[in-house]
Design a protein around this motif. Structure first.
Motif, PDB file in Angstrom:
ATOM      1  N   PRO A   1       5.115  66.492  56.239  1.00 50.96           N
ATOM      2  CA  PRO A   1       6.205  65.672  56.061  1.00 50.96           C
ATOM      3  C   PRO A   1       6.817  65.656  54.539  1.00 50.96           C
ATOM      4  CG  PRO A   1       4.204  64.339  55.959  1.00 50.96           C
ATOM      5  CD  PRO A   1       4.026  65.718  56.372  1.00 50.96           C
ATOM      6  N   GLY A   2       6.128  66.133  53.705  1.00 50.42           N
ATOM      7  CA  GLY A   2       6.538  66.117  52.393  1.00 50.42           C
ATOM      8  C   GLY A   2       6.530  64.491  51.759  1.00 50.42           C
ATOM      9  N   HIS A   3       7.539  63.989  50.867  1.00 54.84           N
ATOM     10  CA  HIS A   3       7.516  62.821  50.415  1.00 54.84           C
ATOM     11  C   HIS A   3       7.927  61.567  51.475  1.00 54.84           C
ATOM     12  CE1 HIS A   3       7.144  63.902  46.131  1.00 54.84           C
ATOM     13  NE2 HIS A   3       7.653  64.945  46.332  1.00 54.84           N
ATOM     14  N   MET A   4       8.298  62.157  52.552  1.00 59.13           N
ATOM     15  CA  MET A   4       8.651  61.452  53.825  1.00 59.13           C
ATOM     16  C   MET A   4       7.253  60.648  54.358  1.00 59.13           C
ATOM     17  SD  MET A   4      11.699  60.598  54.665  1.00 59.13           S
ATOM     18  CE  MET A   4      11.470  59.942  56.292  1.00 59.13           C
ATOM     19  N   VAL A   5       6.212  61.298  53.827  1.00 58.75           N
ATOM     20  CA  VAL A   5       4.814  60.414  54.171  1.00 58.75           C
ATOM     21  C   VAL A   5       4.781  59.233  53.732  1.00 58.75           C
ATOM     22  CG1 VAL A   5       3.565  61.277  52.240  1.00 58.75           C
ATOM     23  CG2 VAL A   5       2.453  60.928  54.500  1.00 58.75           C
ATOM     24  N   GLN A   6       5.356  58.700  52.526  1.00 53.62           N
ATOM     25  CA  GLN A   6       5.295  57.399  51.964  1.00 53.62           C
ATOM     26  C   GLN A   6       6.133  56.464  52.873  1.00 53.62           C
ATOM     27  OE1 GLN A   6       6.656  58.417  48.129  1.00 53.62           O
ATOM     28  NE2 GLN A   6       4.654  59.061  47.492  1.00 53.62           N
ATOM     29  N   GLU A   7       7.046  56.873  53.680  1.00 51.45           N
ATOM     30  CA  GLU A   7       8.014  55.771  54.546  1.00 51.45           C
ATOM     31  C   GLU A   7       7.017  55.374  55.753  1.00 51.45           C
ATOM     32  OE1 GLU A   7      11.013  54.737  53.855  1.00 51.45           O
ATOM     33  OE2 GLU A   7      10.886  56.275  51.784  1.00 51.45           O
ATOM     34  N   PHE A   8       5.877  56.212  56.230  1.00 53.24           N
ATOM     35  CA  PHE A   8       5.321  56.036  57.249  1.00 53.24           C
ATOM     36  C   PHE A   8       3.826  54.992  56.742  1.00 53.24           C
ATOM     37  CE2 PHE A   8       7.497  59.372  58.771  1.00 53.24           C
ATOM     38  CZ  PHE A   8       7.769  58.999  60.284  1.00 53.24           C
ATOM     39  N   THR A   9       3.451  55.417  55.424  1.00 53.05           N
ATOM     40  CA  THR A   9       2.292  55.023  55.003  1.00 53.05           C
ATOM     41  C   THR A   9       2.197  54.925  53.348  1.00 53.05           C
ATOM     42  OG1 THR A   9      -0.219  55.083  54.908  1.00 53.05           O
ATOM     43  CG2 THR A   9       0.936  57.079  54.851  1.00 53.05           C
ATOM     44  N   ASP A  10       1.684  53.736  52.896  1.00 55.35           N
ATOM     45  CA  ASP A  10       1.698  53.704  51.417  1.00 55.35           C
ATOM     46  C   ASP A  10       0.114  54.178  50.876  1.00 55.35           C
ATOM     47  OD1 ASP A  10       0.139  51.571  52.401  1.00 55.35           O
ATOM     48  OD2 ASP A  10       1.242  50.134  51.342  1.00 55.35           O
ATOM     49  N   ARG A  11      -0.610  54.817  51.709  1.00 53.01           N
ATOM     50  CA  ARG A  11      -1.963  55.061  51.266  1.00 53.01           C
ATOM     51  C   ARG A  11      -2.162  56.745  50.993  1.00 53.01           C
ATOM     52  NH1 ARG A  11      -6.209  52.068  53.135  1.00 53.01           N
ATOM     53  NH2 ARG A  11      -7.407  53.712  54.182  1.00 53.01           N
ATOM     54  N   ILE A  12      -0.818  57.373  51.467  1.00 49.70           N
ATOM     55  CA  ILE A  12      -0.954  58.954  51.431  1.00 49.70           C
ATOM     56  C   ILE A  12       0.212  59.376  50.529  1.00 49.70           C
ATOM     57  CG2 ILE A  12      -1.029  61.032  52.573  1.00 49.70           C
ATOM     58  CD1 ILE A  12      -2.216  59.850  54.788  1.00 49.70           C
ATOM     59  N   THR A  13       0.006  60.249  49.511  1.00 50.23           N
ATOM     60  CA  THR A  13       1.490  60.929  48.831  1.00 50.23           C
ATOM     61  C   THR A  13       1.323  62.228  48.733  1.00 50.23           C
ATOM     62  OG1 THR A  13       2.970  60.478  46.956  1.00 50.23           O
ATOM     63  CG2 THR A  13       0.473  60.527  46.665  1.00 50.23           C
ATOM     64  N   VAL A  14       2.500  62.677  48.106  1.00 50.37           N
ATOM     65  CA  VAL A  14       2.379  64.225  48.111  1.00 50.37           C
ATOM     66  C   VAL A  14       1.668  64.459  46.704  1.00 50.37           C
ATOM     67  CG1 VAL A  14       3.796  66.423  47.364  1.00 50.37           C
ATOM     68  CG2 VAL A  14       4.438  64.584  49.459  1.00 50.37           C
ATOM     69  N   ASP A  15       0.802  65.385  46.446  1.00 47.16           N
ATOM     70  CA  ASP A  15       0.106  65.806  45.234  1.00 47.16           C
ATOM     71  C   ASP A  15       1.035  66.546  44.154  1.00 47.16           C
ATOM     72  OD1 ASP A  15      -1.729  66.081  43.463  1.00 47.16           O
ATOM     73  OD2 ASP A  15      -3.097  67.144  44.266  1.00 47.16           O
ATOM     74  N   ASP A  16       1.689  66.085  43.293  1.00 44.27           N
ATOM     75  CA  ASP A  16       2.481  66.656  42.527  1.00 44.27           C
ATOM     76  C   ASP A  16       1.864  66.959  41.099  1.00 44.27           C
ATOM     77  OD1 ASP A  16       4.733  66.554  44.125  1.00 44.27           O
ATOM     78  OD2 ASP A  16       5.263  64.571  43.372  1.00 44.27           O
ATOM     79  N   SER A  17       0.462  66.929  40.940  1.00 43.54           N
ATOM     80  CA  SER A  17      -0.016  67.199  40.062  1.00 43.54           C
ATOM     81  C   SER A  17      -0.684  68.706  39.885  1.00 43.54           C
ATOM     82  CB  SER A  17      -1.153  66.193  39.777  1.00 43.54           C
ATOM     83  OG  SER A  17      -2.175  66.293  40.843  1.00 43.54           O
TER      84      SER A  17
END
Length: 421
Positions: free
Chosen positions: A134-150
């Motif tokens: 889902p890319g960064h849209m995952v943060q719209e569904f849950t605040d426990r998972i994000t995209v690893d930009d590091s």
């Protein structure tokens, strides 16, 4: 003169039916055309009755980037799968107990109200949510998972990723194809969250930055069993869409991983978001015509034109003489006789002979112009003493079916006419 017209129009032609073979010959072109059109219509209906989408990750697509193989495999293994492009249908089905809602792509088309509606349904029934990259849209569904930009942009991960986690489904699947996006826990030490298949290989290192806390768990597969926040229900993120496509599902352990994650519930709802009103638009007629049919129809156009030219061909002008054309009577007689013989028109030939005989007899009996065919036949019977029924048969009602019968009727016609003085 009226007697002549009356004889010619009403006198002797029988009402016998035209032979079946002649009718079939004249209607042959139309019969063939009707059959061809019928076959074309049936073929078009069969070819277009089960039209499929070619959109990437679409549940009905058999293209390389479609996911129909995954959906049908789950059905074959006993999972009740509901596929839809309609939000209301997906929203209602996601509230069914023991259900997993899968959004394979285009999550960015969902409004915040749509997402809130899904979250409330899933949380109320303790159901699961699965997202494919889902890319960064995952943060719209849950605040426990994000995209690893590091991850360093110069990194070149290995083509095959290993589980490196304790999730039984991942350990059973083993290595899978490496994707392009890695996900991580939004906060270090998030409980109830498992990460599998981290990027490994030359140049892969944490460089800091982004929204990911340095040292947090990361991988291409995230399994969150739920622990409050936005998503108070289990969430699974499949970070590589190739794992689910028709072209990639049979590679490495992709099938084992995807099918095990999506078969944890008895019921799977596959919701494919579309633009507003896109799924409700009424398709035009051309939308149901396959491309091969249009190409074939264009190819048939010159063929039909050539066929029409062949059927309508003429071998030069009808007459080379300057008009008006004078045709000797004998040529007319011979021509009509040849046409009658070639077409086996015994009835027409007999009609012509009867008409001529009646006209000659009417003149001999001095019948007036008001006399009709029946009056002439009665006059013949009175003049010759023959049975009126026999005279009527010879001069009107008898229909020849063979050449010998025609010759016999003509002989009787000539004989009776000769008896009138």
């Amino acid at each position: 003169m009226s007697a002549l017209i009356d004889v010619a129009t009403r006198g002797t032609r029988s009402s016998a039916a035209v032979p079946l073979t002649a009718r079939l010959r004249s209607a042959g072109v139309w019969i063939v055309a009707a059959i061809a059109i019928l076959i074309t219509v049936i073929a078009t209906m069969l070819m277009t009755s089960d039209r499929e989408s070619e959109a990437p990750l679409h549940y009905d697509s058999t293209a390389r980037e479609g996911t129909k193989a995954m959906v049908e495999t789950l059905r074959d293994h006993g999972v009740e799968v509901t596929t839809t492009e309609d939000y209301e249908t997906a929203h209602k089905a996601s509230g069914k107990p023991d259900t997993t809602l899968l959004i394979p792509t285009k999550a960015d088309l969902l409004s915040q109200g749509d997402i809130d509606g899904f979250q409330s349904q899933l949380a109320a029934n303790d159901n699961r949510l699965a997202l494919i990259d889902p890319g960064h849209m995952v943060q719209e569904f849950t605040d426990r998972i994000t995209v690893d930009d590091s991850i360093s942009p110069l990194a070149t991960p290995d083509k095959i990723s290993r589980p490196h986690c304790e999730v039984p489904a991942a350990q059973a699947a083993g290595g899978v194809e490496t994707g392009e996006t890695e996900y991580a826990e939004a906060r270090k030490g998030t409980e109830g969250l498992s990460t599998c298949y981290p990027f490994t290989g030359p140049g892969v290192s944490q460089v800091g930055g982004g929204e990911v806390t340095p040292g947090s768990a990361h991988g291409q597969l995230i399994v969150d069993e739920g622990g409050g926040g936005k998503a108070d229900f289990p969430v699974t993120v499949l970070g590589n869409p190739d794992w689910a496509t028709n072209a990639g599902i049979d590679e490495e352990g992709n099938a084992s991983l995807v099918l095990s994650q999506l078969s944890q519930s008895d019921h799977l709802v596959v919701y494919y978001p579309t633009e507003s009103g896109e799924s409700e638009s009424t398709p035009s007629t051309l939308d149901y015509v396959p491309s091969w049919f249009i190409a074939g129809a264009l190819w048939l156009v010159p063929c039909v034109l050539i066929l029409l030219l062949i059927l309508g061909r003429r071998f030069g002008p009808l007459a080379v003489e300057r008009l008006p054309v004078i045709v000797p009577a004998v040529e007319t007689v011979h021509g009509r006789a040849a046409l009658a013989a070639r077409s086996h028109d015994r009835t027409g030939a007999l009609h012509t002979l009867r008409t001529g005989a009646l006209l000659r007899v009417a003149k001999r009996l001095a019948l007036g112009p008001e006399a009709g065919p029946r009056d002439i036949i009665v006059g013949i019977a009175n003049a010759t003493g023959r049975d009126p029924a026999q005279v009527d048969s010879v001069f009107s009602s008898a229909v020849p079916s063979t050449d010998s019968e025609l010759a016999n009727i003509v002989h009787q016609l000539t004989l009776i006419e000769s008896e009138i003085s």
